[in-house]
Design a protein around this motif. Structure first.
Motif, PDB file in Angstrom:
ATOM      1  N   ALA A   1       2.462   1.634  12.888  1.00  0.00           N
ATOM      2  CA  ALA A   1       1.751   0.395  12.575  1.00  0.00           C
ATOM      3  C   ALA A   1       1.532  -0.440  13.829  1.00  0.00           C
ATOM      4  CB  ALA A   1       2.529  -0.406  11.528  1.00  0.00           C
ATOM      5  N   ALA A   2       2.541  -0.494  14.684  1.00  0.00           N
ATOM      6  CA  ALA A   2       2.439  -1.292  15.913  1.00  0.00           C
ATOM      7  C   ALA A   2       1.363  -0.756  16.838  1.00  0.00           C
ATOM      8  CB  ALA A   2       3.784  -1.324  16.623  1.00  0.00           C
ATOM      9  N   ALA A   3       1.159   0.553  16.826  1.00  0.00           N
ATOM     10  CA  ALA A   3       0.186   1.181  17.723  1.00  0.00           C
ATOM     11  C   ALA A   3      -1.254   0.783  17.406  1.00  0.00           C
ATOM     12  CB  ALA A   3       0.332   2.701  17.668  1.00  0.00           C
ATOM     13  N   THR A   4      -1.477   0.176  16.235  1.00  0.00           N
ATOM     14  CA  THR A   4      -2.825  -0.296  15.908  1.00  0.00           C
ATOM     15  C   THR A   4      -3.216  -1.500  16.760  1.00  0.00           C
ATOM     16  OG1 THR A   4      -2.060  -1.857  14.197  1.00  0.00           O
ATOM     17  CG2 THR A   4      -2.502   0.438  13.507  1.00  0.00           C
ATOM     18  N   GLY A   5      -2.224  -2.165  17.346  1.00  0.00           N
ATOM     19  CA  GLY A   5      -2.496  -3.359  18.123  1.00  0.00           C
ATOM     20  C   GLY A   5      -2.617  -4.622  17.285  1.00  0.00           C
ATOM     21  N   LYS A   6      -2.444  -4.498  15.959  1.00  0.00           N
ATOM     22  CA  LYS A   6      -2.531  -5.665  15.081  1.00  0.00           C
ATOM     23  C   LYS A   6      -1.194  -6.430  15.081  1.00  0.00           C
ATOM     24  CE  LYS A   6      -6.613  -4.354  13.479  1.00  0.00           C
ATOM     25  NZ  LYS A   6      -6.781  -3.759  12.149  1.00  0.00           N
TER      26      LYS A   6
ATOM     27  N   THR B   1       0.838  -1.199   0.000  1.00  0.00           N
ATOM     28  CA  THR B   1       0.000   0.000   0.000  1.00  0.00           C
ATOM     29  C   THR B   1       0.874   1.252   0.000  1.00  0.00           C
ATOM     30  OG1 THR B   1      -1.714  -1.214   1.207  1.00  0.00           O
ATOM     31  CG2 THR B   1      -1.879   1.189   1.169  1.00  0.00           C
ATOM     32  N   TYR B   2       0.976   1.860  -1.165  1.00  0.00           N
ATOM     33  CA  TYR B   2       1.703   3.119  -1.326  1.00  0.00           C
ATOM     34  C   TYR B   2       1.250   3.768  -2.621  1.00  0.00           C
ATOM     35  CZ  TYR B   2       4.567   0.500  -4.677  1.00  0.00           C
ATOM     36  OH  TYR B   2       4.981  -0.262  -5.737  1.00  0.00           O
ATOM     37  N   ARG B   3       1.545   5.011  -2.771  1.00  0.00           N
ATOM     38  CA  ARG B   3       1.482   5.718  -4.049  1.00  0.00           C
ATOM     39  C   ARG B   3       2.891   6.186  -4.360  1.00  0.00           C
ATOM     40  NH1 ARG B   3      -2.924   8.502  -1.428  1.00  0.00           N
ATOM     41  NH2 ARG B   3      -1.482  10.255  -1.221  1.00  0.00           N
ATOM     42  N   PRO B   4       3.198   6.474  -5.597  1.00  0.00           N
ATOM     43  CA  PRO B   4       4.570   6.913  -5.887  1.00  0.00           C
ATOM     44  C   PRO B   4       4.992   8.114  -5.062  1.00  0.00           C
ATOM     45  CG  PRO B   4       3.114   7.219  -7.794  1.00  0.00           C
ATOM     46  CD  PRO B   4       2.388   6.361  -6.827  1.00  0.00           C
ATOM     47  N   ASP B   5       4.039   9.022  -4.771  1.00  0.00           N
ATOM     48  CA  ASP B   5       4.402  10.224  -4.021  1.00  0.00           C
ATOM     49  C   ASP B   5       4.485   9.980  -2.520  1.00  0.00           C
ATOM     50  OD1 ASP B   5       1.444  10.010  -4.572  1.00  0.00           O
ATOM     51  OD2 ASP B   5       1.411  11.567  -3.024  1.00  0.00           O
ATOM     52  N   THR B   6       4.031   8.821  -2.015  1.00  0.00           N
ATOM     53  CA  THR B   6       4.180   8.527  -0.585  1.00  0.00           C
ATOM     54  C   THR B   6       5.441   7.724  -0.303  1.00  0.00           C
ATOM     55  OG1 THR B   6       2.927   6.444  -0.634  1.00  0.00           O
ATOM     56  CG2 THR B   6       1.668   8.482  -0.300  1.00  0.00           C
ATOM     57  N   ILE B   7       6.113   7.290  -1.363  1.00  0.00           N
ATOM     58  CA  ILE B   7       7.299   6.449  -1.162  1.00  0.00           C
ATOM     59  C   ILE B   7       8.563   7.134  -1.667  1.00  0.00           C
ATOM     60  CG2 ILE B   7       7.186   5.165  -3.353  1.00  0.00           C
ATOM     61  CD1 ILE B   7       7.718   2.602  -1.750  1.00  0.00           C
ATOM     62  N   THR B   8       8.399   8.133  -2.567  1.00  0.00           N
ATOM     63  CA  THR B   8       9.556   8.869  -3.091  1.00  0.00           C
ATOM     64  C   THR B   8       9.054  10.190  -3.672  1.00  0.00           C
ATOM     65  OG1 THR B   8      11.547   8.651  -4.463  1.00  0.00           O
ATOM     66  CG2 THR B   8       9.492   7.817  -5.399  1.00  0.00           C
TER      67      THR B   8
ATOM     68  N   LEU C   1     -13.709 -15.179  -0.452  1.00  0.00           N
ATOM     69  CA  LEU C   1     -13.050 -16.464  -0.706  1.00  0.00           C
ATOM     70  C   LEU C   1     -12.543 -17.126   0.573  1.00  0.00           C
ATOM     71  CD1 LEU C   1     -10.871 -15.842  -3.913  1.00  0.00           C
ATOM     72  CD2 LEU C   1     -13.167 -16.808  -3.742  1.00  0.00           C
ATOM     73  N   ASP C   2     -12.611 -16.411   1.688  1.00  0.00           N
ATOM     74  CA  ASP C   2     -12.122 -16.916   2.975  1.00  0.00           C
ATOM     75  C   ASP C   2     -10.612 -17.157   2.933  1.00  0.00           C
ATOM     76  OD1 ASP C   2     -12.314 -17.655   5.647  1.00  0.00           O
ATOM     77  OD2 ASP C   2     -12.644 -19.782   5.167  1.00  0.00           O
ATOM     78  N   ILE C   3      -9.899 -16.167   2.421  1.00  0.00           N
ATOM     79  CA  ILE C   3      -8.436 -16.164   2.512  1.00  0.00           C
ATOM     80  C   ILE C   3      -8.024 -14.819   3.105  1.00  0.00           C
ATOM     81  CG2 ILE C   3      -8.109 -15.344   0.124  1.00  0.00           C
ATOM     82  CD1 ILE C   3      -5.496 -17.018   0.082  1.00  0.00           C
ATOM     83  N   THR C   4      -7.057 -14.829   3.985  1.00  0.00           N
ATOM     84  CA  THR C   4      -6.598 -13.606   4.639  1.00  0.00           C
ATOM     85  C   THR C   4      -5.888 -12.704   3.636  1.00  0.00           C
ATOM     86  OG1 THR C   4      -6.362 -14.689   6.786  1.00  0.00           O
ATOM     87  CG2 THR C   4      -5.061 -12.695   6.431  1.00  0.00           C
ATOM     88  N   LEU C   5      -6.205 -11.422   3.683  1.00  0.00           N
ATOM     89  CA  LEU C   5      -5.485 -10.419   2.907  1.00  0.00           C
ATOM     90  C   LEU C   5      -5.001  -9.337   3.867  1.00  0.00           C
ATOM     91  CD1 LEU C   5      -4.662  -9.229   0.110  1.00  0.00           C
ATOM     92  CD2 LEU C   5      -6.868  -8.038   0.102  1.00  0.00           C
ATOM     93  N   PHE C   6      -3.708  -9.030   3.792  1.00  0.00           N
ATOM     94  CA  PHE C   6      -3.175  -7.891   4.531  1.00  0.00           C
ATOM     95  C   PHE C   6      -2.125  -7.207   3.670  1.00  0.00           C
ATOM     96  CE2 PHE C   6      -0.602 -11.489   5.802  1.00  0.00           C
ATOM     97  CZ  PHE C   6       0.674 -10.998   6.019  1.00  0.00           C
ATOM     98  N   SER C   7      -1.449  -6.218   4.219  1.00  0.00           N
ATOM     99  CA  SER C   7      -0.616  -5.384   3.352  1.00  0.00           C
ATOM    100  C   SER C   7       0.612  -4.861   4.072  1.00  0.00           C
ATOM    101  CB  SER C   7      -1.442  -4.204   2.830  1.00  0.00           C
ATOM    102  OG  SER C   7      -0.722  -3.475   1.851  1.00  0.00           O
ATOM    103  N   SER C   8       1.556  -4.398   3.253  1.00  0.00           N
ATOM    104  CA  SER C   8       2.706  -3.634   3.734  1.00  0.00           C
ATOM    105  C   SER C   8       2.406  -2.156   3.528  1.00  0.00           C
ATOM    106  CB  SER C   8       3.975  -3.998   2.958  1.00  0.00           C
ATOM    107  OG  SER C   8       4.396  -5.304   3.238  1.00  0.00           O
ATOM    108  N   PRO C   9       2.232  -1.396   4.604  1.00  0.00           N
ATOM    109  CA  PRO C   9       2.067   0.054   4.454  1.00  0.00           C
ATOM    110  C   PRO C   9       3.443   0.714   4.367  1.00  0.00           C
ATOM    111  CG  PRO C   9       1.848  -0.546   6.756  1.00  0.00           C
ATOM    112  CD  PRO C   9       2.112  -1.833   6.010  1.00  0.00           C
ATOM    113  N   PHE C  10       3.525   1.768   3.567  1.00  0.00           N
ATOM    114  CA  PHE C  10       4.812   2.433   3.383  1.00  0.00           C
ATOM    115  C   PHE C  10       4.843   3.849   3.955  1.00  0.00           C
ATOM    116  CE2 PHE C  10       4.972  -1.149   0.664  1.00  0.00           C
ATOM    117  CZ  PHE C  10       6.308  -1.508   0.558  1.00  0.00           C
ATOM    118  N   ASP C  11       3.729   4.268   4.529  1.00  0.00           N
ATOM    119  CA  ASP C  11       3.709   5.519   5.272  1.00  0.00           C
ATOM    120  C   ASP C  11       2.474   5.503   6.166  1.00  0.00           C
ATOM    121  OD1 ASP C  11       1.647   6.085   3.381  1.00  0.00           O
ATOM    122  OD2 ASP C  11       2.027   8.228   3.629  1.00  0.00           O
ATOM    123  N   THR C  12       2.308   6.549   6.971  1.00  0.00           N
ATOM    124  CA  THR C  12       1.216   6.556   7.944  1.00  0.00           C
ATOM    125  C   THR C  12      -0.152   6.623   7.271  1.00  0.00           C
ATOM    126  OG1 THR C  12       1.379   8.964   8.184  1.00  0.00           O
ATOM    127  CG2 THR C  12       2.659   7.602   9.716  1.00  0.00           C
ATOM    128  N   THR C  13      -0.246   7.312   6.109  1.00  0.00           N
ATOM    129  CA  THR C  13      -1.546   7.384   5.441  1.00  0.00           C
ATOM    130  C   THR C  13      -1.970   6.010   4.938  1.00  0.00           C
ATOM    131  OG1 THR C  13      -0.609   7.938   3.263  1.00  0.00           O
ATOM    132  CG2 THR C  13      -1.101   9.765   4.754  1.00  0.00           C
TER     133      THR C  13
END
Length: 352
Positions: A146-151, A54-61, A105-117
């Motif tokens: 990310a850790a502060a979400t408790g996930k 999870t990023y946009r080009p402007d949130t990563i560079t 489909l009953d499969i877990t989906l999660f993501s790598s966030p690259f900034d706070t947004t």
């Protein structure tokens, strides 16, 4: 040792089958239908989860012509960072339909966030966990956010040294992360198996006392299977529908049939680990009769000595164990014994 975490109700860690993550990354190649198909293929192959980025080009560079922002060598030579991430990113308006489809489909989906947004977006979608990518493992403020979400949080450790890994762990813990895992990784695309030094994974597990796994960028499943046999609880591999598709990550990704093999073979490797056990397995019990034992191999008269000519250690195993050979040698036979008789103590005269 905190060697158990749980994502979406799936327990991960020692004593549980490897958690297989299919990395979607940029392999949608700009087509949301392809992303749907990769999620479906991962489910069919037996993966536990799909992970996106999870990023946009402007949130990563930034879009900048300075030489610092130009890529030289490797798969993406000649592009700027901005151009690469513009090509590779997953549009943010895709996230909800992809999460909805994965839940369907009953499969877990999660993501790598690259900034706070990105974390904020994923929180709105009730993402069940977060993954910190190797390149962001030194971004301690992002880890804390990310850790502060408790996930549950998974941190990939490519390019980091032991001190940086410890700092990342401390950042996650200080922000309240209770369920934390780390992945050994080599941040090369593709990576050579000989660069993985899987002994490091074992050391990481012992040193940091966390659920430990592998983010694997090699071109086959061998490194991942070997890691499973060394105690990896999580295996992450990039997955594509077609390795020749021409996308940013296609060339070093698994195709669906290879992902299916990984899911099957990693679980088989895990089951082979088992536990310390010096007792005979049930399968071995039936074969005990085929071990060696002492047999009379030449007719012997009562009172005649047992000798190397008439007693040998051979198969099957109905006679005395071979360790008694020296004990019975040159003792006398209690009675006539015919060739092919299993030698037993009651046939040996110990009075002489």
């Amino acid at each position: 040792m905190n060697n158990i975490i749980s994502i979406d109700g799936r327990v991960i860690g020692d004593g549980h089958t490897p958690y297989i993550i299919a990395e979607l990354s940029a392999n949608h190649n700009g087509n949301i239908q392809t992303a749907f198909e990769i999620i479906a293929a991962a489910k069919k192959a037996g993966a536990d989860a799909v992970k996106m980025q999870t990023y946009r080009p402007d949130t990563i560079t930034i879009d900048c012509e300075h030489s610092d922002f130009q890529i030289e060598g490797g798969l993406w030579h000649g592009q700027s960072l901005y151009q690469l991430y513009e090509w590779a990113h997953t549009p943010w308006d895709w996230h909800k339909p992809l999460f909805d489809y994965a839940r369907q489909l009953d499969i877990t989906l999660f993501s790598s966030p690259f900034d706070t947004t990105a974390v904020d977006l994923l929180e709105d979608l009730n993402a069940p966990a977060y993954k910190i990518a190797s390149f962001e493992a030194i971004d301690l403020p992002l880890i804390k956010y990310a850790a502060a979400t408790g996930k549950p949080l998974i941190i990939s450790t490519g390019m980091t040294n032991a001190e940086e890994i410890a700092e990342a762990i401390d950042a996650a813990r200080s922000a309240g992360c209770k369920e934390l895992a780390i992945l050994h990784c080599v941040s090369a695309y593709p990576a050579a198996a000989e660069d993985y030094n899987l002994a490091t994974l074992v050391d990481m597990k012992n040193r940091f006392k966390l659920v430990t796994g592998l983010s694997d960028h090699t071109l086959s499943n061998i490194t991942a299977i070997a890691a499973t046999s060394l105690g990896a609880s999580i295996i992450e591999k990039h997955v594509t529908l077609d390795r020749t598709g021409g996308g940013p990550d296609d060339s070093f990704s698994l195709e669906p049939n290879e992902l299916e093999q990984l899911c099957r073979d990693s679980k088989l490797a895990w089951s082979a680990l088992g536990k310390v056990n010096y007792t005979r397995s049930a399968a071995e019990q039936a074969n005990l009769k085929f071990r060696r034992s002492l047999y009379v191999v030449k007719d012997i008269k009562a009172g005649e000595d047992f000798s190397p000519e008439n007693v040998r250690s051979i198969r099957p195993g109905f006679g005395l164990a071979p360790k008694y050979y020296d004990e019975v040698l040159f003792k006398k036979a209690m009675k006539d014994i015919s060739r092919g008789t299993a030698l037993t103590f009651d046939l040996v005269d110990y009075r002489a």
